[in-house]
Motif scaffolding. Structure first.
Motif, PDB file in Angstrom:
ATOM      1  N   GLY A  83       0.840  -1.199   0.000  1.00 20.64           N
ATOM      2  CA  GLY A  83       0.000   0.000   0.000  1.00 20.64           C
ATOM      3  C   GLY A  83       0.868   1.240   0.000  1.00 20.64           C
ATOM      4  N   HIS A  84       0.254   2.375   0.314  1.00 21.52           N
ATOM      5  CA  HIS A  84       1.010   3.636   0.335  1.00 21.52           C
ATOM      6  C   HIS A  84       1.989   3.686   1.501  1.00 21.52           C
ATOM      7  CE1 HIS A  84      -1.097   5.514  -2.956  1.00 21.52           C
ATOM      8  NE2 HIS A  84      -2.250   5.151  -2.429  1.00 21.52           N
ATOM      9  N   PHE A  85       1.558   3.228   2.665  1.00 28.46           N
ATOM     10  CA  PHE A  85       2.410   3.305   3.848  1.00 28.46           C
ATOM     11  C   PHE A  85       3.065   1.974   4.172  1.00 28.46           C
ATOM     12  CE2 PHE A  85      -0.811   6.639   4.369  1.00 28.46           C
ATOM     13  CZ  PHE A  85       0.033   7.740   4.365  1.00 28.46           C
ATOM     14  N   ASP A  86       2.425   0.875   3.824  1.00 25.62           N
ATOM     15  CA  ASP A  86       3.001  -0.455   4.010  1.00 25.62           C
ATOM     16  C   ASP A  86       3.602  -0.874   2.675  1.00 25.62           C
ATOM     17  OD1 ASP A  86       3.674  -3.025   4.680  1.00 25.62           O
ATOM     18  OD2 ASP A  86       1.618  -3.760   4.813  1.00 25.62           O
ATOM     19  N   LEU A  87       4.922  -0.818   2.565  1.00 28.78           N
ATOM     20  CA  LEU A  87       5.588  -1.044   1.292  1.00 28.78           C
ATOM     21  C   LEU A  87       5.835  -2.516   0.990  1.00 28.78           C
ATOM     22  CD1 LEU A  87       8.153   1.893   1.453  1.00 28.78           C
ATOM     23  CD2 LEU A  87       5.904   1.823   0.343  1.00 28.78           C
ATOM     24  N   ASP A  88       5.526  -3.401   1.921  1.00 29.89           N
ATOM     25  CA  ASP A  88       5.777  -4.824   1.732  1.00 29.89           C
ATOM     26  C   ASP A  88       4.559  -5.530   1.165  1.00 29.89           C
ATOM     27  OD1 ASP A  88       8.297  -4.535   2.801  1.00 29.89           O
ATOM     28  OD2 ASP A  88       7.664  -5.075   4.826  1.00 29.89           O
ATOM     29  N   ALA A  89       4.827  -6.533   0.341  1.00 27.32           N
ATOM     30  CA  ALA A  89       3.800  -7.442  -0.148  1.00 27.32           C
ATOM     31  C   ALA A  89       4.040  -8.783   0.549  1.00 27.32           C
ATOM     32  CB  ALA A  89       3.898  -7.590  -1.656  1.00 27.32           C
ATOM     33  N   GLU A  90       3.039  -9.658   0.552  1.00 26.18           N
ATOM     34  CA  GLU A  90       3.163 -10.911   1.289  1.00 26.18           C
ATOM     35  C   GLU A  90       2.466 -12.035   0.551  1.00 26.18           C
ATOM     36  OE1 GLU A  90       3.125 -10.917   5.810  1.00 26.18           O
ATOM     37  OE2 GLU A  90       1.182 -11.819   5.329  1.00 26.18           O
ATOM     38  N   LEU A  91       3.067 -13.221   0.619  1.00 24.86           N
ATOM     39  CA  LEU A  91       2.496 -14.429   0.046  1.00 24.86           C
ATOM     40  C   LEU A  91       2.247 -15.422   1.171  1.00 24.86           C
ATOM     41  CD1 LEU A  91       1.910 -16.477  -2.330  1.00 24.86           C
ATOM     42  CD2 LEU A  91       4.352 -17.014  -2.237  1.00 24.86           C
ATOM     43  N   ASP A  92       1.031 -15.938   1.260  1.00 22.77           N
ATOM     44  CA  ASP A  92       0.687 -16.988   2.222  1.00 22.77           C
ATOM     45  C   ASP A  92       0.323 -18.243   1.440  1.00 22.77           C
ATOM     46  OD1 ASP A  92       0.949 -15.465   4.579  1.00 22.77           O
ATOM     47  OD2 ASP A  92      -1.061 -14.644   4.327  1.00 22.77           O
ATOM     48  N   THR A 102       0.772 -22.335   6.044  1.00 20.04           N
ATOM     49  CA  THR A 102       1.957 -23.108   6.396  1.00 20.04           C
ATOM     50  C   THR A 102       3.210 -22.274   6.169  1.00 20.04           C
ATOM     51  OG1 THR A 102       0.782 -25.095   5.703  1.00 20.04           O
ATOM     52  CG2 THR A 102       3.158 -25.284   5.952  1.00 20.04           C
ATOM     53  N   ILE A 103       3.185 -21.461   5.136  1.00 24.85           N
ATOM     54  CA  ILE A 103       4.338 -20.640   4.767  1.00 24.85           C
ATOM     55  C   ILE A 103       3.868 -19.211   4.528  1.00 24.85           C
ATOM     56  CG2 ILE A 103       6.126 -20.269   3.019  1.00 24.85           C
ATOM     57  CD1 ILE A 103       5.911 -23.307   2.459  1.00 24.85           C
ATOM     58  N   THR A 104       4.589 -18.255   5.085  1.00 27.18           N
ATOM     59  CA  THR A 104       4.345 -16.841   4.833  1.00 27.18           C
ATOM     60  C   THR A 104       5.662 -16.225   4.395  1.00 27.18           C
ATOM     61  OG1 THR A 104       2.582 -16.731   6.468  1.00 27.18           O
ATOM     62  CG2 THR A 104       3.607 -14.656   5.850  1.00 27.18           C
ATOM     63  N   LEU A 105       5.666 -15.606   3.221  1.00 24.46           N
ATOM     64  CA  LEU A 105       6.885 -15.023   2.676  1.00 24.46           C
ATOM     65  C   LEU A 105       6.676 -13.537   2.393  1.00 24.46           C
ATOM     66  CD1 LEU A 105       7.653 -17.843   0.087  1.00 24.46           C
ATOM     67  CD2 LEU A 105       8.754 -17.514   2.300  1.00 24.46           C
ATOM     68  N   PRO A 106       7.583 -12.674   2.895  1.00 24.84           N
ATOM     69  CA  PRO A 106       7.493 -11.241   2.608  1.00 24.84           C
ATOM     70  C   PRO A 106       8.209 -10.903   1.302  1.00 24.84           C
ATOM     71  CG  PRO A 106       9.215 -11.637   4.208  1.00 24.84           C
ATOM     72  CD  PRO A 106       8.603 -12.976   3.894  1.00 24.84           C
ATOM     73  N   PHE A 107       7.668  -9.962   0.549  1.00 28.96           N
ATOM     74  CA  PHE A 107       8.282  -9.501  -0.686  1.00 28.96           C
ATOM     75  C   PHE A 107       8.343  -7.994  -0.698  1.00 28.96           C
ATOM     76  CE2 PHE A 107       7.056 -13.742  -1.658  1.00 28.96           C
ATOM     77  CZ  PHE A 107       8.060 -14.196  -2.501  1.00 28.96           C
ATOM     78  N   ARG A 108       9.305  -7.460  -1.445  1.00 32.41           N
ATOM     79  CA  ARG A 108       9.542  -6.028  -1.462  1.00 32.41           C
ATOM     80  C   ARG A 108       8.614  -5.281  -2.399  1.00 32.41           C
ATOM     81  NH1 ARG A 108      15.220  -4.656  -3.447  1.00 32.41           N
ATOM     82  NH2 ARG A 108      14.208  -5.181  -5.388  1.00 32.41           N
ATOM     83  N   LYS A 109       8.267  -5.881  -3.526  1.00 36.80           N
ATOM     84  CA  LYS A 109       7.504  -5.148  -4.536  1.00 36.80           C
ATOM     85  C   LYS A 109       6.301  -5.953  -5.000  1.00 36.80           C
ATOM     86  CE  LYS A 109      11.569  -3.041  -6.623  1.00 36.80           C
ATOM     87  NZ  LYS A 109      12.356  -2.961  -7.838  1.00 36.80           N
ATOM     88  N   ASP A 110       5.311  -5.251  -5.486  1.00 28.03           N
ATOM     89  CA  ASP A 110       4.134  -5.911  -6.045  1.00 28.03           C
ATOM     90  C   ASP A 110       4.455  -6.695  -7.310  1.00 28.03           C
ATOM     91  OD1 ASP A 110       2.491  -5.046  -4.043  1.00 28.03           O
ATOM     92  OD2 ASP A 110       1.591  -3.430  -5.197  1.00 28.03           O
ATOM     93  N   ASP A 111       5.430  -6.215  -8.142  1.00 30.63           N
ATOM     94  CA  ASP A 111       5.693  -6.929  -9.384  1.00 30.63           C
ATOM     95  C   ASP A 111       6.176  -8.349  -9.109  1.00 30.63           C
ATOM     96  OD1 ASP A 111       7.220  -4.725  -8.594  1.00 30.63           O
ATOM     97  OD2 ASP A 111       8.559  -4.838 -10.302  1.00 30.63           O
ATOM     98  N   SER A 112       6.993  -8.544  -8.082  1.00 27.56           N
ATOM     99  CA  SER A 112       7.441  -9.891  -7.718  1.00 27.56           C
ATOM    100  C   SER A 112       6.266 -10.733  -7.251  1.00 27.56           C
ATOM    101  CB  SER A 112       8.494  -9.826  -6.613  1.00 27.56           C
ATOM    102  OG  SER A 112       9.664  -9.198  -7.067  1.00 27.56           O
TER     103      SER A 112
END
Length: 126
Positions: A83-92, A102-112
């Motif tokens: 989002g605007h203030f939360d710059l991290d994306a996440e995959l569950d 079972t797995i939660t992975l943080p990502f830096r950008k939406d394109d990834s």
């Protein structure tokens, strides 16, 4: 900024040729690396057959744990874009009939995260 992002727990896209060389003793015949991401020393690898998470352990990182998840075991997954203030994306990812991810992975950008969503959808929905 890339190193700083890695220290904050954010994944960055990695060259698949290097990952293929690194995992050549782990990959089976006809298995290819489609996408790969690094998290400091660890790897998150999407092949044409499974998801591999490489957890490098110890001070030197010579000891590694290889967590392999066949795509057929993934019951569902979700992505959360930044989002605007939360710059991290996440995959569950949920395995089989697990109630919690079972797995939660943080990502830096939406394109990834969007590329990963497409790769997982293609693998899981076939």
């Amino acid at each position: 900024m890339g190193l700083f992002d890695g220290l904050l727990g954010n994944n960055t896209k990695t060259d698949t040729a290097n990952v293929t060389r690194e995992l050549q003793s782990i990959l089976i015949s006809n298995e290819t690396v489609d996408l790969a991401f690094t998290l400091i020393r660890d790897l998150v690898v999407f092949t044409n057959k499974r998801l591999i998470i490489v957890d490098k352990q110890g001070v030197t990182g010579k000891k590694s744990q290889y967590h392999s998840i066949p795509y057929r075991s993934i019951s569902h997954f979700s992505i959360e874009t930044s989002g605007h203030f939360d710059l991290d994306a996440e995959l569950d990812i949920w395995i089989s009939s697990a109630v919690e991810p079972t797995i939660t992975l943080p990502f830096r950008k939406d394109d990834s995260i969007l590329a990963i969503q497409q790769a997982l959808a293609t693998a899981v929905l076939h």
